[in-house]
Design an enzyme around this catalytic site. Structure first.
Site, mmCIF file in Angstrom:
data_model
loop_
_atom_site.group_PDB
_atom_site.id
_atom_site.type_symbol
_atom_site.label_atom_id
_atom_site.label_comp_id
_atom_site.label_asym_id
_atom_site.label_seq_id
_atom_site.Cartn_x
_atom_site.Cartn_y
_atom_site.Cartn_z
ATOM 1 N N GLN A 297 0.842 -1.219 0.000
ATOM 2 C CA GLN A 297 0.000 0.000 0.000
ATOM 3 C C GLN A 297 0.866 1.254 0.000
ATOM 4 O OE1 GLN A 297 -3.467 -1.375 2.974
ATOM 5 N NE2 GLN A 297 -1.424 -1.922 3.700
ATOM 6 N N ASP B 35 -2.800 -0.451 12.822
ATOM 7 C CA ASP B 35 -2.426 0.756 13.583
ATOM 8 C C ASP B 35 -2.421 0.471 15.085
ATOM 9 O OD1 ASP B 35 -5.633 1.771 12.503
ATOM 10 O OD2 ASP B 35 -5.184 0.867 14.434
ATOM 11 N N ASP C 184 -2.171 -12.360 4.910
ATOM 12 C CA ASP C 184 -3.457 -11.968 4.329
ATOM 13 C C ASP C 184 -4.552 -12.569 5.202
ATOM 14 O OD1 ASP C 184 -5.013 -12.511 1.042
ATOM 15 O OD2 ASP C 184 -5.814 -11.789 2.949
ATOM 16 N N GLY C 185 -5.403 -11.722 5.730
ATOM 17 C CA GLY C 185 -6.445 -12.203 6.640
ATOM 18 C C GLY C 185 -7.362 -13.217 5.992
ATOM 19 N N ASP D 112 -11.011 -5.143 10.996
ATOM 20 C CA ASP D 112 -10.624 -3.728 10.958
ATOM 21 C C ASP D 112 -9.832 -3.464 9.681
ATOM 22 O OD1 ASP D 112 -8.650 -1.564 13.180
ATOM 23 O OD2 ASP D 112 -10.047 -1.128 11.547
ATOM 24 N N ASP E 77 -10.851 0.016 3.167
ATOM 25 C CA ASP E 77 -12.099 -0.104 2.394
ATOM 26 C C ASP E 77 -11.943 -1.167 1.307
ATOM 27 O OD1 ASP E 77 -12.147 3.046 3.368
ATOM 28 O OD2 ASP E 77 -14.096 2.037 3.331
ATOM 29 N N PRO F 191 -5.758 -4.435 -1.256
ATOM 30 C CA PRO F 191 -5.652 -5.665 -0.443
ATOM 31 C C PRO F 191 -6.887 -5.878 0.460
ATOM 32 C CG PRO F 191 -4.097 -3.994 0.315
ATOM 33 C CD PRO F 191 -4.661 -3.494 -0.963
HETATM 34 N N1 SAM Z 1 -9.882 2.412 10.527
HETATM 35 C C1 SAM Z 1 -9.483 2.112 9.152
HETATM 36 C C2 SAM Z 1 -10.663 2.235 8.234
HETATM 37 O O1 SAM Z 1 -11.770 2.464 8.736
HETATM 38 O O2 SAM Z 1 -10.468 2.118 7.014
HETATM 39 C C3 SAM Z 1 -8.779 0.780 9.080
HETATM 40 C C4 SAM Z 1 -7.484 0.862 9.766
HETATM 41 S S1 SAM Z 1 -6.316 -0.417 9.658
HETATM 42 C C5 SAM Z 1 -4.887 0.543 9.418
HETATM 43 C C6 SAM Z 1 -6.562 -1.207 8.093
HETATM 44 C C7 SAM Z 1 -5.571 -2.329 7.948
HETATM 45 O O3 SAM Z 1 -6.053 -3.342 7.062
HETATM 46 C C8 SAM Z 1 -4.202 -1.921 7.380
HETATM 47 O O4 SAM Z 1 -3.214 -2.066 8.373
HETATM 48 C C9 SAM Z 1 -3.961 -2.878 6.207
HETATM 49 O O5 SAM Z 1 -2.619 -3.294 6.079
HETATM 50 C C10 SAM Z 1 -4.894 -4.019 6.588
HETATM 51 N N2 SAM Z 1 -5.274 -4.920 5.487
HETATM 52 C C11 SAM Z 1 -5.726 -4.591 4.256
HETATM 53 N N3 SAM Z 1 -5.975 -5.708 3.536
HETATM 54 C C12 SAM Z 1 -5.683 -6.770 4.350
HETATM 55 C C13 SAM Z 1 -5.740 -8.181 4.193
HETATM 56 N N4 SAM Z 1 -6.152 -8.737 3.035
HETATM 57 N N5 SAM Z 1 -5.381 -8.962 5.241
HETATM 58 C C14 SAM Z 1 -4.962 -8.401 6.418
HETATM 59 N N6 SAM Z 1 -4.882 -7.063 6.629
HETATM 60 C C15 SAM Z 1 -5.245 -6.260 5.594
#
Ligand code: SAM
Length: 285
Positions: free
Chosen positions: A31, A86, A137-138, A155, A158, A162
């Site tokens: 990202q 975060d 990857d979740g 969490d 959008d 990813p």
């Molecule tokens: N509060 C934020 C929002 O409302 O959009 C979300 C915050 S948190 C930083 C989002 C996290 O999702 C990021 O750290 C990102 O790396 C993670 N993420 C995105 N795609 C993912 C996936 N496929 N598996 C695991 N984590 C993922």
């Protein structure tokens, strides 16, 4: 010349934030990560041009994300956080002294830089021995694991890049296999006023899997377009019927200081405005 961070996450709607100082800006493996100072929100983290969290309003989002499912459930031992790099959700989850948590985020750089530049968000959670951090990857993680959790907090960013897989029917089905009986899944489900289609998609996909699916809402000032919706999915219909007095007892026992969450706000958050109800019930063409 003041630099401006311009978020154009939603067509026709932009969020402009004055940039005081850019503390970090790099493309990670996954990202485009930026952390900058803003005179209203404090330090701000964005991923791929979308605000993720800010020092001054993150407490609203993370308190509602963690305490609503955990206090409604009442007997949480294990929490899984998908995303949440975060550390804000982990910080609030670990305020419940008897729980253990697993955090699965795809991007280690988000975790490291949040800890470095925005330490008040995670507030030591990353060093808590009750937290297991997994970089993965979740979507793949829930498919492969045989562990179970009482609460799963999705969490995610959008549904672009990813984060897109974390809104799929397949992912929700795999999350269900990782939930203990009577457990609950909560999701970051966007701002209904500008993300109505995403809300309805989650509602339909979760509705095909769970007996009780709804949303609860809270206004997060740095998320443009109005109040944000948190998805709620469980087979335990009683969780949403809990008495406020019972919630207040549990909140008191938990001995957690909050800036936004209260048992009364917990209950009220599930009362959805008519326009949101209409998004959920409208005939699909
Ligand atoms: N509060 C934020 C929002 O409302 O959009 C979300 C915050 S948190 C930083 C989002 C996290 O999702 C990021 O750290 C990102 O790396 C993670 N993420 C995105 N795609 C993912 C996936 N496929 N598996 C695991 N984590 C993922």
């Amino acid at each position: 010349m003041i630099e401006v961070f311009d978020e154009d996450l939603h067509a026709g709607v932009n969020l402009a934030l004055e940039v005081g100082e850019i503390l970090y800006r790099e493309k990670t493996e996954h990202q485009d990560l930026m952390i900058f100072e803003n005179n209203r929100f404090g330090r701000v983290m964005s991923l791929d041009g979308a605000v993720q969290t800010t020092e001054h309003d993150e407490f609203i989002y993370h308190e509602m994300f963690a305490h609503v499912p955990m206090l409604a459930h009442g007997k949480v031992e294990r929490v899984l956080i998908i995303g949440g790099g975060d550390g804000g959700a982990a910080c609030q989850v670990l305020k419940h002294k008897t729980v253990k948590a697993t955090l699965v985020d795809i991007d280690r750089t988000v975790i490291d830089l949040s800890a470095k530049y925005m330490p008040t968000v995670s507030d030591g959670a990353f060093d808590d021995p009750r937290l297991e951090i997994i970089v993965a990857d979740g979507c793949q993680f829930v498919k492969d694991t045989d562990q179970k959790w009482d609460v799963i907090i999705i969490d995610s960013t959008d549904p672009h890049g990813p984060g897109e897989v974390l809104y799929s029917a397949e992912f929700y089905a795999d999350c269900k296999t990782c939930l203990t009986d009577g457990g609950v899944i909560v999701t970051q489900n966007g701002v209904p006023f500008v993300q109505g289609e995403e809300l309805r998609n989650s509602y339909d996909r979760l509705g095909a899997l769970f007996a009780d699916v709804s949303f609860y809402m809270a206004a997060i000032p740095s998320y443009v377009g109005g109040a944000l919706a948190f998805g709620w999915a469980t087979d335990n219909k009683d969780l949403r019927k809990i008495e406020t007095g019972k919630l207040a007892e549990r909140f008191l026992d938990a001995d957690i200081e909050t800036g936004y969450y209260s048992p009364e706000i917990h209950q009220a958050a599930f009362v959805l405005p008519y326009f949101v109800q209409k998004i959920l019930t409208a005939e699909k063409d």
